[in-house]
Design a protein around this motif. Structure first.
Motif, PDB file in Angstrom:
ATOM      1  N   LYS B  43     -57.601  26.586 -31.384  1.00 42.53           N
ATOM      2  CA  LYS B  43     -56.479  25.889 -31.216  1.00 42.53           C
ATOM      3  C   LYS B  43     -56.329  25.934 -29.871  1.00 42.53           C
ATOM      4  N   THR B  44     -56.126  27.141 -29.363  1.00 41.78           N
ATOM      5  CA  THR B  44     -55.712  27.212 -28.018  1.00 41.78           C
ATOM      6  C   THR B  44     -56.820  26.893 -26.956  1.00 41.78           C
ATOM      7  N   THR B  45     -57.967  27.012 -27.276  1.00 42.82           N
ATOM      8  CA  THR B  45     -59.179  26.106 -26.525  1.00 42.82           C
ATOM      9  C   THR B  45     -58.925  24.802 -26.284  1.00 42.82           C
ATOM     10  N   PRO B  83     -47.934  27.146 -22.766  1.00 43.22           N
ATOM     11  CA  PRO B  83     -49.013  27.954 -23.188  1.00 43.22           C
ATOM     12  C   PRO B  83     -48.674  28.951 -24.427  1.00 43.22           C
ATOM     13  N   GLN B  84     -49.602  29.380 -25.097  1.00 41.85           N
ATOM     14  CA  GLN B  84     -49.390  30.118 -26.076  1.00 41.85           C
ATOM     15  C   GLN B  84     -48.553  31.577 -25.597  1.00 41.85           C
ATOM     16  N   GLU B  85     -48.869  31.952 -24.647  1.00 44.62           N
ATOM     17  CA  GLU B  85     -48.332  33.457 -24.303  1.00 44.62           C
ATOM     18  C   GLU B  85     -47.295  33.313 -23.091  1.00 44.62           C
ATOM     19  N   LEU B 159     -47.514  21.974 -27.031  1.00 41.40           N
ATOM     20  CA  LEU B 159     -46.923  23.146 -27.439  1.00 41.40           C
ATOM     21  C   LEU B 159     -47.760  24.023 -28.251  1.00 41.40           C
ATOM     22  N   ASP B 160     -48.389  25.244 -27.687  1.00 42.60           N
ATOM     23  CA  ASP B 160     -49.144  25.968 -28.477  1.00 42.60           C
ATOM     24  C   ASP B 160     -48.426  27.023 -28.922  1.00 42.60           C
ATOM     25  N   GLU B 161     -48.502  26.975 -30.331  1.00 43.01           N
ATOM     26  CA  GLU B 161     -47.710  28.026 -31.258  1.00 43.01           C
ATOM     27  C   GLU B 161     -46.233  28.241 -30.683  1.00 43.01           C
ATOM     28  N   PRO B 162     -45.311  27.211 -30.577  1.00 41.44           N
ATOM     29  CA  PRO B 162     -44.076  27.334 -30.072  1.00 41.44           C
ATOM     30  C   PRO B 162     -43.283  28.199 -30.974  1.00 41.44           C
TER      31      PRO B 162
HETATM   32 MG    MG Z   1     -53.970  30.409 -29.955  1.00 41.01          MG
END
Ligand code: MG
Ligand code: ADP
Lengths: 248, 308
Positions: B43-45, B83-85, B159-162
Protein backbone atom coordinates in the motif's frame (compact mmCIF):
# COMPACT_ATOMS: atom_id res chain seq x y z
CA UNK A 1 -3.02 27.41 -10.78
CA UNK A 2 -2.02 30.09 -8.30
CA UNK A 3 1.42 31.60 -8.44
CA UNK A 4 3.86 30.40 -5.84
CA UNK A 5 5.35 32.88 -3.46
CA UNK A 6 9.05 32.00 -3.31
CA UNK A 7 9.54 34.42 -0.43
CA UNK A 8 7.05 32.38 1.59
CA UNK A 9 8.90 29.19 0.74
CA UNK A 10 12.22 30.51 1.97
CA UNK A 11 10.58 32.06 5.01
CA UNK A 12 9.11 28.68 5.99
CA UNK A 13 12.55 27.10 6.22
CA UNK A 14 13.87 30.04 8.24
CA UNK A 15 10.91 29.80 10.60
CA UNK A 16 11.16 26.07 11.21
CA UNK A 17 14.90 25.63 11.22
CA UNK A 18 15.97 28.81 12.98
CA UNK A 19 13.33 31.13 14.37
CA UNK A 20 10.93 28.63 15.96
CA UNK A 21 13.82 26.58 17.30
CA UNK A 22 15.20 29.67 19.03
CA UNK A 23 11.81 30.88 20.27
CA UNK A 24 10.64 27.50 21.51
CA UNK A 25 13.99 26.48 22.98
CA UNK A 26 16.01 29.60 23.95
CA UNK A 27 18.85 27.33 25.08
CA UNK A 28 19.52 26.74 21.39
CA UNK A 29 20.71 30.35 21.19
CA UNK A 30 23.32 29.82 23.87
CA UNK A 31 24.59 26.65 22.25
CA UNK A 32 25.01 28.24 18.81
CA UNK A 33 26.69 31.24 20.35
CA UNK A 34 29.15 29.10 22.30
CA UNK A 35 30.12 26.64 19.59
CA UNK A 36 32.73 28.65 17.66
CA UNK A 37 34.34 30.08 20.79
CA UNK A 38 35.50 26.90 22.44
CA UNK A 39 38.48 26.43 20.14
CA UNK A 40 39.10 30.12 19.80
CA UNK A 41 39.57 30.46 23.55
CA UNK A 42 41.72 27.37 23.98
CA UNK A 43 44.04 28.28 21.11
CA UNK A 44 44.40 31.86 22.30
CA UNK A 45 45.30 30.79 25.84
CA UNK A 46 47.71 28.07 24.75
CA UNK A 47 49.53 30.47 22.44
CA UNK A 48 49.46 33.28 25.02
CA UNK A 49 47.36 35.34 22.66
CA UNK A 50 49.80 35.09 19.75
CA UNK A 51 47.39 33.05 17.62
CA UNK A 52 44.30 35.08 18.47
CA UNK A 53 43.89 36.69 15.00
CA UNK A 54 44.35 33.33 13.27
CA UNK A 55 41.97 31.66 15.66
CA UNK A 56 39.33 34.33 15.01
CA UNK A 57 39.74 33.75 11.28
CA UNK A 58 39.50 30.03 11.93
CA UNK A 59 36.33 30.43 13.97
CA UNK A 60 34.77 32.43 11.12
CA UNK A 61 35.49 29.61 8.67
CA UNK A 62 34.41 26.93 11.10
CA UNK A 63 31.10 28.68 11.73
CA UNK A 64 30.38 28.45 8.02
CA UNK A 65 31.47 24.84 7.81
CA UNK A 66 29.47 23.73 10.81
CA UNK A 67 26.39 25.28 9.17
CA UNK A 68 26.50 22.40 6.71
CA UNK A 69 27.13 19.79 9.35
CA UNK A 70 24.20 20.93 11.42
CA UNK A 71 22.01 21.26 8.33
CA UNK A 72 22.73 17.62 7.55
CA UNK A 73 21.64 16.65 11.04
CA UNK A 74 18.58 18.91 11.05
CA UNK A 75 17.29 17.79 7.67
CA UNK A 76 17.93 14.11 8.33
CA UNK A 77 15.96 14.44 11.54
CA UNK A 78 13.06 16.15 9.75
CA UNK A 79 13.18 13.63 6.92
CA UNK A 80 13.42 10.41 8.88
CA UNK A 81 11.71 11.11 12.19
CA UNK A 82 8.87 13.28 10.91
CA UNK A 83 8.71 12.24 7.22
CA UNK A 84 8.81 15.92 6.37
CA UNK A 85 10.72 15.41 3.14
CA UNK A 86 8.00 13.11 1.80
CA UNK A 87 5.38 15.71 2.67
CA UNK A 88 7.42 18.39 0.92
CA UNK A 89 8.12 16.26 -2.16
CA UNK A 90 4.36 15.76 -2.61
CA UNK A 91 3.86 19.50 -2.80
CA UNK A 92 4.79 22.33 -5.16
CA UNK A 93 8.01 22.96 -3.21
CA UNK A 94 11.07 22.13 -5.32
CA UNK A 95 14.25 20.65 -3.89
CA UNK A 96 16.01 23.84 -4.90
CA UNK A 97 13.68 26.17 -2.98
CA UNK A 98 13.89 23.89 0.06
CA UNK A 99 17.70 23.95 -0.17
CA UNK A 100 17.89 27.73 -0.57
CA UNK A 101 15.52 28.31 2.34
CA UNK A 102 17.39 25.91 4.59
CA UNK A 103 20.73 27.48 3.64
CA UNK A 104 19.49 30.91 4.65
CA UNK A 105 18.01 29.48 7.83
CA UNK A 106 21.47 28.25 8.83
CA UNK A 107 22.86 31.76 8.34
CA UNK A 108 20.13 33.14 10.55
CA UNK A 109 20.95 30.43 13.07
CA UNK A 110 24.63 31.38 13.02
CA UNK A 111 23.96 35.09 13.11
CA UNK A 112 24.54 35.65 16.85
CA UNK A 113 27.92 33.90 16.69
CA UNK A 114 28.87 35.66 13.47
CA UNK A 115 28.08 39.01 15.01
CA UNK A 116 30.39 38.47 17.97
CA UNK A 117 33.13 37.07 15.73
CA UNK A 118 32.82 40.05 13.38
CA UNK A 119 33.38 42.42 16.29
CA UNK A 120 36.42 40.42 17.42
CA UNK A 121 37.73 40.38 13.87
CA UNK A 122 37.37 44.14 13.66
CA UNK A 123 39.34 44.49 16.92
CA UNK A 124 42.11 41.95 16.48
CA UNK A 125 42.59 41.29 12.78
CA UNK A 126 44.58 44.03 11.12
CA UNK A 127 44.22 43.77 7.41
CA UNK A 128 43.33 45.75 4.32
CA UNK A 129 39.88 46.08 2.81
CA UNK A 130 41.02 43.49 0.31
CA UNK A 131 41.98 41.20 3.19
CA UNK A 132 38.54 41.50 4.78
CA UNK A 133 36.93 40.99 1.38
CA UNK A 134 38.88 37.80 0.79
CA UNK A 135 37.95 36.51 4.26
CA UNK A 136 34.29 37.13 3.45
CA UNK A 137 34.63 35.49 0.06
CA UNK A 138 36.26 32.41 1.59
CA UNK A 139 33.50 32.25 4.19
CA UNK A 140 30.81 32.41 1.50
CA UNK A 141 32.47 29.74 -0.62
CA UNK A 142 32.92 27.40 2.34
CA UNK A 143 29.31 28.02 3.31
CA UNK A 144 28.04 27.06 -0.14
CA UNK A 145 30.24 23.98 -0.08
CA UNK A 146 29.21 22.74 3.34
CA UNK A 147 25.51 23.49 2.91
CA UNK A 148 25.43 21.64 -0.40
CA UNK A 149 27.25 18.70 1.14
CA UNK A 150 24.97 18.65 4.20
CA UNK A 151 21.81 18.85 2.10
CA UNK A 152 22.97 16.16 -0.29
CA UNK A 153 23.89 13.75 2.49
CA UNK A 154 20.67 14.36 4.40
CA UNK A 155 18.61 13.21 1.43
CA UNK A 156 20.53 9.93 1.40
CA UNK A 157 19.88 9.05 5.02
CA UNK A 158 17.09 6.77 6.10
CA UNK A 159 17.62 6.95 9.83
CA UNK A 160 19.34 8.89 12.54
CA UNK A 161 22.22 6.44 13.00
CA UNK A 162 23.28 6.97 9.40
CA UNK A 163 23.02 10.69 9.88
CA UNK A 164 25.27 10.54 12.95
CA UNK A 165 27.82 8.58 10.96
CA UNK A 166 27.84 11.27 8.25
CA UNK A 167 28.17 13.96 10.91
CA UNK A 168 31.15 12.16 12.41
CA UNK A 169 32.89 11.81 9.07
CA UNK A 170 32.24 15.39 7.95
CA UNK A 171 33.34 16.85 11.27
CA UNK A 172 36.57 14.90 11.19
CA UNK A 173 37.41 15.87 7.63
CA UNK A 174 36.20 19.43 7.78
CA UNK A 175 36.97 20.50 11.32
CA UNK A 176 39.31 18.17 13.22
CA UNK A 177 41.81 17.47 10.47
CA UNK A 178 42.49 20.88 8.93
CA UNK A 179 44.74 23.43 10.67
CA UNK A 180 42.08 26.09 10.82
CA UNK A 181 42.82 27.62 14.21
CA UNK A 182 46.61 27.45 13.85
CA UNK A 183 49.13 27.52 10.98
CA UNK A 184 49.79 24.34 9.02
CA UNK A 185 53.50 24.64 9.94
CA UNK A 186 52.52 23.35 13.41
CA UNK A 187 51.82 19.98 11.82
CA UNK A 188 54.94 17.83 11.27
CA UNK A 189 55.99 18.05 7.64
CA UNK A 190 55.47 14.38 6.85
CA UNK A 191 51.85 14.52 8.05
CA UNK A 192 50.82 17.75 6.39
CA UNK A 193 49.50 15.91 3.35
CA UNK A 194 46.69 14.56 5.52
CA UNK A 195 45.49 18.09 6.17
CA UNK A 196 45.34 18.73 2.46
CA UNK A 197 42.61 16.13 2.12
CA UNK A 198 40.31 18.70 3.62
CA UNK A 199 39.08 21.69 1.60
CA UNK A 200 39.02 23.63 4.87
CA UNK A 201 42.83 23.65 4.89
CA UNK A 202 42.93 25.59 1.63
CA UNK A 203 40.34 28.03 2.95
CA UNK A 204 42.31 28.47 6.16
CA UNK A 205 45.51 29.32 4.27
CA UNK A 206 43.82 32.19 2.46
CA UNK A 207 42.35 33.55 5.69
CA UNK A 208 45.60 33.12 7.62
CA UNK A 209 47.41 34.94 4.86
CA UNK A 210 44.87 37.76 5.04
CA UNK A 211 45.38 38.14 8.79
CA UNK A 212 49.04 38.78 8.05
CA UNK A 213 50.25 36.23 10.61
CA UNK A 214 51.45 33.70 8.05
CA UNK A 215 52.41 34.49 4.48
CA UNK A 216 51.93 32.10 1.62
CA UNK A 217 53.28 32.48 -1.88
CA UNK A 218 50.99 33.79 -4.61
CA UNK A 219 51.04 30.46 -6.40
CA UNK A 220 49.97 28.64 -3.22
CA UNK A 221 47.15 31.11 -2.74
CA UNK A 222 46.07 30.73 -6.34
CA UNK A 223 45.85 26.99 -5.86
CA UNK A 224 43.92 27.53 -2.63
CA UNK A 225 41.33 29.66 -4.42
CA UNK A 226 41.03 27.24 -7.31
CA UNK A 227 40.56 24.29 -4.99
CA UNK A 228 37.85 25.82 -2.81
CA UNK A 229 35.94 27.30 -5.75
CA UNK A 230 36.10 24.03 -7.68
CA UNK A 231 35.05 21.93 -4.70
CA UNK A 232 32.17 24.25 -3.85
CA UNK A 233 30.96 24.37 -7.45
CA UNK A 234 31.13 20.60 -7.80
CA UNK A 235 29.29 20.08 -4.53
CA UNK A 236 26.55 22.52 -5.53
CA UNK A 237 26.00 20.69 -8.79
CA UNK A 238 25.87 17.37 -6.93
CA UNK A 239 23.39 18.75 -4.40
CA UNK A 240 21.06 20.08 -7.07
CA UNK A 241 21.36 17.16 -9.49
CA UNK A 242 22.05 14.11 -7.34
CA UNK A 243 20.14 14.64 -4.13
CA UNK A 244 17.62 11.92 -3.44
CA UNK A 245 14.48 14.01 -3.68
CA UNK A 246 12.21 11.51 -5.38
CA UNK A 247 13.53 8.08 -4.55
CA UNK A 248 14.15 5.32 -7.03
CA UNK B 1 -12.96 15.37 -12.46
CA UNK B 2 -10.72 12.91 -14.22
CA UNK B 3 -9.36 9.50 -13.43
CA UNK B 4 -6.64 7.77 -11.54
CA UNK B 5 -5.22 5.23 -13.91
CA UNK B 6 -2.42 2.80 -13.13
CA UNK B 7 -0.91 0.75 -15.90
CA UNK B 8 1.17 -2.27 -14.94
CA UNK B 9 2.94 -0.60 -12.05
CA UNK B 10 5.74 -2.77 -10.75
CA UNK B 11 8.14 -1.93 -7.97
CA UNK B 12 11.18 -3.94 -7.03
CA UNK B 13 13.18 -2.65 -4.11
CA UNK B 14 15.82 -5.29 -4.45
CA UNK B 15 16.15 -7.94 -7.07
CA UNK B 16 14.46 -10.53 -4.92
CA UNK B 17 11.56 -8.62 -3.44
CA UNK B 18 8.68 -7.28 -5.50
CA UNK B 19 6.56 -4.84 -3.57
CA UNK B 20 4.12 -4.29 -6.47
CA UNK B 21 3.43 -6.72 -9.28
CA UNK B 22 1.92 -5.20 -12.39
CA UNK B 23 -0.86 -3.25 -10.70
CA UNK B 24 -3.41 -1.89 -13.18
CA UNK B 25 -6.71 -0.17 -12.45
CA UNK B 26 -8.77 2.88 -13.24
CA UNK B 27 -11.05 4.77 -10.87
CA UNK B 28 -12.67 8.19 -11.11
CA UNK B 29 -10.60 10.69 -9.15
CA UNK B 30 -13.42 11.75 -6.87
CA UNK B 31 -14.70 10.74 -3.48
CA UNK B 32 -12.67 8.24 -1.50
CA UNK B 33 -10.68 5.39 -2.94
CA UNK B 34 -9.62 2.99 -0.20
CA UNK B 35 -6.76 0.62 -0.73
CA UNK B 36 -6.95 -2.21 1.75
CA UNK B 37 -4.46 -4.90 2.50
CA UNK B 38 -2.40 -6.49 5.21
CA UNK B 39 0.91 -5.13 6.44
CA UNK B 40 3.46 -5.45 3.69
CA UNK B 41 0.86 -5.72 0.92
CA UNK B 42 2.43 -2.79 -0.92
CA UNK B 43 0.00 0.00 0.00
CA UNK B 44 2.64 2.51 1.05
CA UNK B 45 4.72 1.72 -2.00
CA UNK B 46 1.78 2.51 -4.29
CA UNK B 47 0.93 5.70 -2.39
CA UNK B 48 4.52 6.88 -2.60
CA UNK B 49 4.66 6.23 -6.34
CA UNK B 50 1.38 8.05 -7.01
CA UNK B 51 2.29 10.93 -4.71
CA UNK B 52 5.53 11.40 -6.72
CA UNK B 53 7.85 10.35 -3.89
CA UNK B 54 9.07 7.14 -5.46
CA UNK B 55 9.74 6.00 -9.01
CA UNK B 56 8.12 2.78 -10.20
CA UNK B 57 10.48 0.13 -11.57
CA UNK B 58 8.16 -0.13 -14.56
CA UNK B 59 4.66 0.84 -15.58
CA UNK B 60 2.99 4.22 -15.42
CA UNK B 61 0.24 6.08 -13.68
CA UNK B 62 -1.89 9.01 -14.60
CA UNK B 63 -3.74 11.28 -12.23
CA UNK B 64 -6.03 14.12 -13.29
CA UNK B 65 -4.59 13.85 -16.80
CA UNK B 66 -0.98 14.02 -15.63
CA UNK B 67 1.70 11.37 -15.65
CA UNK B 68 3.02 10.87 -12.12
CA UNK B 69 6.59 10.65 -13.39
CA UNK B 70 6.78 12.93 -16.41
CA UNK B 71 4.37 15.62 -15.20
CA UNK B 72 5.33 15.38 -11.53
CA UNK B 73 6.12 19.08 -11.34
CA UNK B 74 2.61 20.12 -12.34
CA UNK B 75 0.94 17.35 -10.42
CA UNK B 76 2.67 18.37 -7.20
CA UNK B 77 0.77 21.63 -7.26
CA UNK B 78 -2.50 19.72 -6.92
CA UNK B 79 -1.65 17.05 -4.36
CA UNK B 80 -0.87 16.80 -0.67
CA UNK B 81 0.18 13.76 1.30
CA UNK B 82 0.26 12.55 4.87
CA UNK B 83 2.86 9.76 4.79
CA UNK B 84 2.32 6.66 6.90
CA UNK B 85 4.77 7.52 9.64
CA UNK B 86 4.56 11.30 9.40
CA UNK B 87 4.46 13.24 12.64
CA UNK B 88 3.89 16.89 13.28
CA UNK B 89 7.31 18.26 14.31
CA UNK B 90 7.35 17.82 18.06
CA UNK B 91 8.91 21.08 19.10
CA UNK B 92 6.56 23.19 16.96
CA UNK B 93 3.00 24.08 17.85
CA UNK B 94 0.21 23.06 15.45
CA UNK B 95 -0.05 26.71 14.40
CA UNK B 96 3.67 26.90 13.61
CA UNK B 97 3.68 23.55 11.83
CA UNK B 98 0.65 24.12 9.62
CA UNK B 99 1.65 27.69 8.83
CA UNK B 100 5.14 26.59 7.78
CA UNK B 101 3.78 23.77 5.64
CA UNK B 102 1.53 26.22 3.82
CA UNK B 103 4.36 28.73 3.36
CA UNK B 104 6.56 25.97 2.00
CA UNK B 105 3.85 25.32 -0.56
CA UNK B 106 4.19 28.94 -1.63
CA UNK B 107 1.09 30.42 -0.01
CA UNK B 108 1.09 34.10 0.97
CA UNK B 109 1.64 34.68 4.69
CA UNK B 110 -1.73 36.25 5.44
CA UNK B 111 -3.61 33.56 3.57
CA UNK B 112 -1.60 30.82 5.26
CA UNK B 113 -2.40 32.30 8.65
CA UNK B 114 -6.10 32.36 7.89
CA UNK B 115 -6.16 28.85 6.38
CA UNK B 116 -4.34 27.49 9.42
CA UNK B 117 -7.07 28.78 11.69
CA UNK B 118 -9.90 27.66 9.40
CA UNK B 119 -8.60 24.11 9.03
CA UNK B 120 -7.95 23.61 12.73
CA UNK B 121 -11.43 24.89 13.48
CA UNK B 122 -12.87 22.45 10.99
CA UNK B 123 -11.06 19.58 12.70
CA UNK B 124 -11.97 20.83 16.15
CA UNK B 125 -8.38 21.22 17.33
CA UNK B 126 -8.22 25.01 17.39
CA UNK B 127 -8.01 25.04 21.17
CA UNK B 128 -4.64 23.27 20.87
CA UNK B 129 -3.19 25.66 18.28
CA UNK B 130 -0.47 26.93 20.58
CA UNK B 131 0.42 23.78 22.51
CA UNK B 132 3.63 22.03 21.43
CA UNK B 133 2.83 19.07 19.17
CA UNK B 134 4.79 16.67 21.37
CA UNK B 135 2.36 17.37 24.23
CA UNK B 136 -0.77 16.54 22.21
CA UNK B 137 -2.64 13.25 22.24
CA UNK B 138 -2.10 10.81 19.37
CA UNK B 139 -5.47 11.63 17.84
CA UNK B 140 -4.87 15.36 17.93
CA UNK B 141 -1.37 14.95 16.48
CA UNK B 142 -2.83 13.04 13.55
CA UNK B 143 -5.47 15.71 13.06
CA UNK B 144 -2.73 18.35 12.89
CA UNK B 145 -1.31 16.54 9.86
CA UNK B 146 -4.72 16.15 8.26
CA UNK B 147 -5.42 19.84 8.93
CA UNK B 148 -2.18 20.72 7.13
CA UNK B 149 -3.12 18.96 3.93
CA UNK B 150 -6.70 20.23 4.06
CA UNK B 151 -5.49 23.80 4.55
CA UNK B 152 -3.20 23.48 1.54
CA UNK B 153 -6.19 23.67 -0.78
CA UNK B 154 -4.90 20.67 -2.74
CA UNK B 155 -7.84 18.75 -4.15
CA UNK B 156 -6.10 15.39 -4.27
CA UNK B 157 -5.11 14.01 -0.88
CA UNK B 158 -3.06 10.92 -0.08
CA UNK B 159 -3.60 9.61 3.42
CA UNK B 160 -1.53 6.53 4.25
CA UNK B 161 -3.16 4.70 7.15
CA UNK B 162 -4.46 7.89 8.74
CA UNK B 163 -6.31 6.14 11.55
CA UNK B 164 -3.89 3.36 12.46
CA UNK B 165 -3.21 3.36 16.17
CA UNK B 166 -6.00 5.80 17.03
CA UNK B 167 -8.59 5.07 19.69
CA UNK B 168 -12.14 4.36 18.43
CA UNK B 169 -13.41 7.85 19.22
CA UNK B 170 -10.57 9.67 17.46
CA UNK B 171 -11.03 7.27 14.57
CA UNK B 172 -14.71 7.98 14.13
CA UNK B 173 -13.94 11.69 14.52
CA UNK B 174 -11.59 11.43 11.58
CA UNK B 175 -14.13 9.38 9.62
CA UNK B 176 -16.67 12.14 10.08
CA UNK B 177 -14.23 14.70 8.74
CA UNK B 178 -13.21 12.55 5.79
CA UNK B 179 -16.77 11.82 4.76
CA UNK B 180 -17.44 15.55 4.67
CA UNK B 181 -14.21 16.19 2.80
CA UNK B 182 -14.85 13.64 0.10
CA UNK B 183 -17.58 15.79 -1.43
CA UNK B 184 -14.94 18.26 -2.58
CA UNK B 185 -11.74 16.22 -2.71
CA UNK B 186 -10.34 13.04 -4.14
CA UNK B 187 -8.92 11.10 -1.23
CA UNK B 188 -6.62 8.15 -1.76
CA UNK B 189 -6.72 6.33 1.53
CA UNK B 190 -5.02 3.20 2.72
CA UNK B 191 -6.11 1.21 5.70
CA UNK B 192 -6.13 -2.21 7.19
CA UNK B 193 -9.32 -1.47 9.07
CA UNK B 194 -11.87 -2.90 6.72
CA UNK B 195 -14.68 -1.19 8.56
CA UNK B 196 -13.08 2.09 7.60
CA UNK B 197 -13.20 1.29 3.90
CA UNK B 198 -16.74 0.00 4.29
CA UNK B 199 -17.87 3.23 5.92
CA UNK B 200 -16.02 5.75 3.80
CA UNK B 201 -14.98 4.46 0.44
CA UNK B 202 -16.71 4.92 -2.88
CA UNK B 203 -14.35 2.41 -4.42
CA UNK B 204 -12.25 -0.21 -2.74
CA UNK B 205 -9.12 -1.94 -3.99
CA UNK B 206 -7.79 -5.09 -2.37
CA UNK B 207 -4.03 -5.43 -2.49
CA UNK B 208 -2.21 -8.55 -1.39
CA UNK B 209 1.44 -9.41 -1.85
CA UNK B 210 1.81 -6.63 -4.38
CA UNK B 211 -1.10 -7.76 -6.52
CA UNK B 212 -4.42 -6.03 -6.92
CA UNK B 213 -6.91 -8.82 -6.28
CA UNK B 214 -10.16 -6.94 -6.65
CA UNK B 215 -11.57 -3.51 -7.25
CA UNK B 216 -15.04 -2.05 -6.99
CA UNK B 217 -17.73 -0.67 -4.74
CA UNK B 218 -18.58 -2.70 -1.67
CA UNK B 219 -21.62 -4.07 -3.51
CA UNK B 220 -19.55 -5.00 -6.51
CA UNK B 221 -17.02 -6.78 -4.33
CA UNK B 222 -19.81 -8.58 -2.55
CA UNK B 223 -21.20 -9.68 -5.90
CA UNK B 224 -17.92 -11.33 -6.80
CA UNK B 225 -18.40 -13.68 -3.90
CA UNK B 226 -20.54 -16.69 -4.73
CA UNK B 227 -22.27 -16.87 -1.37
CA UNK B 228 -22.62 -13.36 -0.04
CA UNK B 229 -24.68 -14.22 3.06
CA UNK B 230 -23.34 -15.65 6.26
CA UNK B 231 -25.31 -17.45 8.93
CA UNK B 232 -23.34 -17.91 12.08
CA UNK B 233 -24.51 -20.68 14.42
CA UNK B 234 -24.02 -19.36 17.91
CA UNK B 235 -25.43 -22.04 20.16
CA UNK B 236 -25.16 -25.81 19.63
CA UNK B 237 -23.94 -27.68 16.65
CA UNK B 238 -27.40 -28.51 15.40
CA UNK B 239 -27.73 -27.04 11.99
CA UNK B 240 -29.03 -27.46 8.53
CA UNK B 241 -27.24 -28.02 5.32
CA UNK B 242 -27.93 -25.25 2.83
CA UNK B 243 -29.25 -26.34 -0.51
CA UNK B 244 -26.41 -24.42 -2.03
CA UNK B 245 -23.42 -23.03 -0.17
CA UNK B 246 -20.58 -23.98 2.09
CA UNK B 247 -20.10 -24.50 5.76
CA UNK B 248 -16.92 -23.10 7.16
CA UNK B 249 -15.38 -22.62 10.53
CA UNK B 250 -14.83 -18.90 10.93
CA UNK B 251 -11.71 -17.36 12.36
CA UNK B 252 -13.68 -16.77 15.57
CA UNK B 253 -14.32 -20.49 15.99
CA UNK B 254 -18.04 -20.44 15.19
CA UNK B 255 -19.36 -22.51 12.34
CA UNK B 256 -20.79 -20.50 9.52
CA UNK B 257 -23.01 -21.22 6.58
CA UNK B 258 -22.19 -19.18 3.51
CA UNK B 259 -25.03 -19.11 1.05
CA UNK B 260 -27.19 -17.06 -1.27
CA UNK B 261 -29.70 -14.53 -0.07
CA UNK B 262 -32.83 -16.64 -0.66
CA UNK B 263 -31.41 -19.75 0.98
CA UNK B 264 -30.22 -17.68 3.88
CA UNK B 265 -33.77 -16.59 4.67
CA UNK B 266 -35.13 -20.09 4.42
CA UNK B 267 -32.46 -21.55 6.66
CA UNK B 268 -33.05 -18.77 9.15
CA UNK B 269 -36.73 -19.62 9.34
CA UNK B 270 -35.95 -23.22 10.14
CA UNK B 271 -33.31 -22.31 12.69
CA UNK B 272 -35.86 -20.15 14.46
CA UNK B 273 -38.32 -23.02 14.46
CA UNK B 274 -35.68 -25.28 16.01
CA UNK B 275 -34.73 -22.69 18.57
CA UNK B 276 -31.09 -22.47 17.50
CA UNK B 277 -29.27 -19.22 18.28
CA UNK B 278 -27.77 -17.70 15.17
CA UNK B 279 -26.98 -14.48 13.36
CA UNK B 280 -27.42 -13.70 9.70
CA UNK B 281 -25.54 -10.99 7.84
CA UNK B 282 -24.52 -10.01 4.36
CA UNK B 283 -20.76 -10.45 3.97
CA UNK B 284 -18.76 -7.73 5.59
CA UNK B 285 -15.67 -6.40 3.89
CA UNK B 286 -13.72 -8.48 6.40
CA UNK B 287 -15.32 -11.64 5.05
CA UNK B 288 -14.88 -10.52 1.47
CA UNK B 289 -11.26 -9.72 2.05
CA UNK B 290 -10.80 -13.10 3.64
CA UNK B 291 -12.55 -14.72 0.72
CA UNK B 292 -10.64 -12.85 -1.96
CA UNK B 293 -7.20 -12.60 -0.46
CA UNK B 294 -7.16 -16.07 1.01
CA UNK B 295 -9.63 -18.84 0.33
CA UNK B 296 -11.36 -19.98 3.52
CA UNK B 297 -8.86 -22.58 4.56
CA UNK B 298 -11.19 -24.20 7.07
CA UNK B 299 -13.77 -25.30 4.46
CA UNK B 300 -11.88 -28.39 3.48
CA UNK B 301 -11.37 -29.42 7.06
CA UNK B 302 -15.06 -29.28 7.67
CA UNK B 303 -15.82 -31.77 4.95
CA UNK B 304 -13.44 -34.21 6.55
CA UNK B 305 -14.95 -33.59 9.96
CA UNK B 306 -17.03 -36.75 10.49
CA UNK B 307 -18.78 -35.55 13.61
CA UNK B 308 -20.93 -33.34 11.42
MG1 MG C 1 2.18 1.02 4.74
N1 ADP D 1 12.57 1.02 1.14
C1 ADP D 1 12.36 -0.31 1.04
N2 ADP D 1 13.36 -1.14 0.71
C2 ADP D 1 13.15 -2.46 0.59
N3 ADP D 1 11.95 -3.06 0.76
C3 ADP D 1 10.91 -2.28 1.09
C4 ADP D 1 11.05 -0.86 1.25
N4 ADP D 1 9.84 -0.36 1.57
C5 ADP D 1 9.00 -1.41 1.60
N5 ADP D 1 9.62 -2.56 1.32
C6 ADP D 1 9.00 -3.90 1.22
O1 ADP D 1 7.98 -3.82 0.25
C7 ADP D 1 6.83 -4.54 0.66
C8 ADP D 1 5.61 -3.62 0.68
O2 ADP D 1 5.78 -2.66 1.69
P1 ADP D 1 4.76 -1.49 1.92
O3 ADP D 1 4.48 -0.82 0.63
O4 ADP D 1 5.30 -0.65 3.01
O5 ADP D 1 3.45 -2.26 2.41
P2 ADP D 1 2.20 -1.77 3.26
O6 ADP D 1 2.17 -0.29 3.24
O7 ADP D 1 1.01 -2.38 2.59
O8 ADP D 1 2.38 -2.29 4.64
C9 ADP D 1 7.16 -5.11 2.03
O9 ADP D 1 7.55 -6.43 1.85
C10 ADP D 1 8.30 -4.28 2.51
O10 ADP D 1 9.14 -5.02 3.35
Amino acid sequence: MKKMNHGSQIFASILVNAVYAMINYPIVLISTLLAPFAFLIVISFVSHGALLPIAIGGALIMTMISAGTSLQGDLSHLKNDFKLQDMIVSSPTSARMYLIGMAISEIVYALPALLVLAILAGLYINTSILGYASIMAVMSIMFIFSISLGFFLSTLTSDVIQSWAFTGIISTILSALPPVYYPISYIPQQFQFIAYISPATYAAQIVQNATGYVTFSNSTLLIDWIVIIAVAAAMTVIAVKKSKWRED
Amino acid sequence: MGYLKCIKITKEYEKASKALRSVSFKVPSEGIFALIGRNGAGKTTLVRILATQLLPTSGSANLAGMDVVKDAKDLRGMIACVPQEARAIGWLTPRQFILSYLLWRGMDYSEAKRKTEDATKMLGIDQHLDTANRLLSGGTKRKVLVASVIASGAKILFLDEPTTGLDPISRSDLWRILSKLKRTHFIFLTTHYLEEAERLADKIGILDEGKLLALGTLEELRATVKYPYIIKILSDRKMLKPREGTVVKGVDGYYQIATKEKDAYEISKELIKEGVKFSMNPLSLDDIFYYIAKKPIEAENYEKDESW
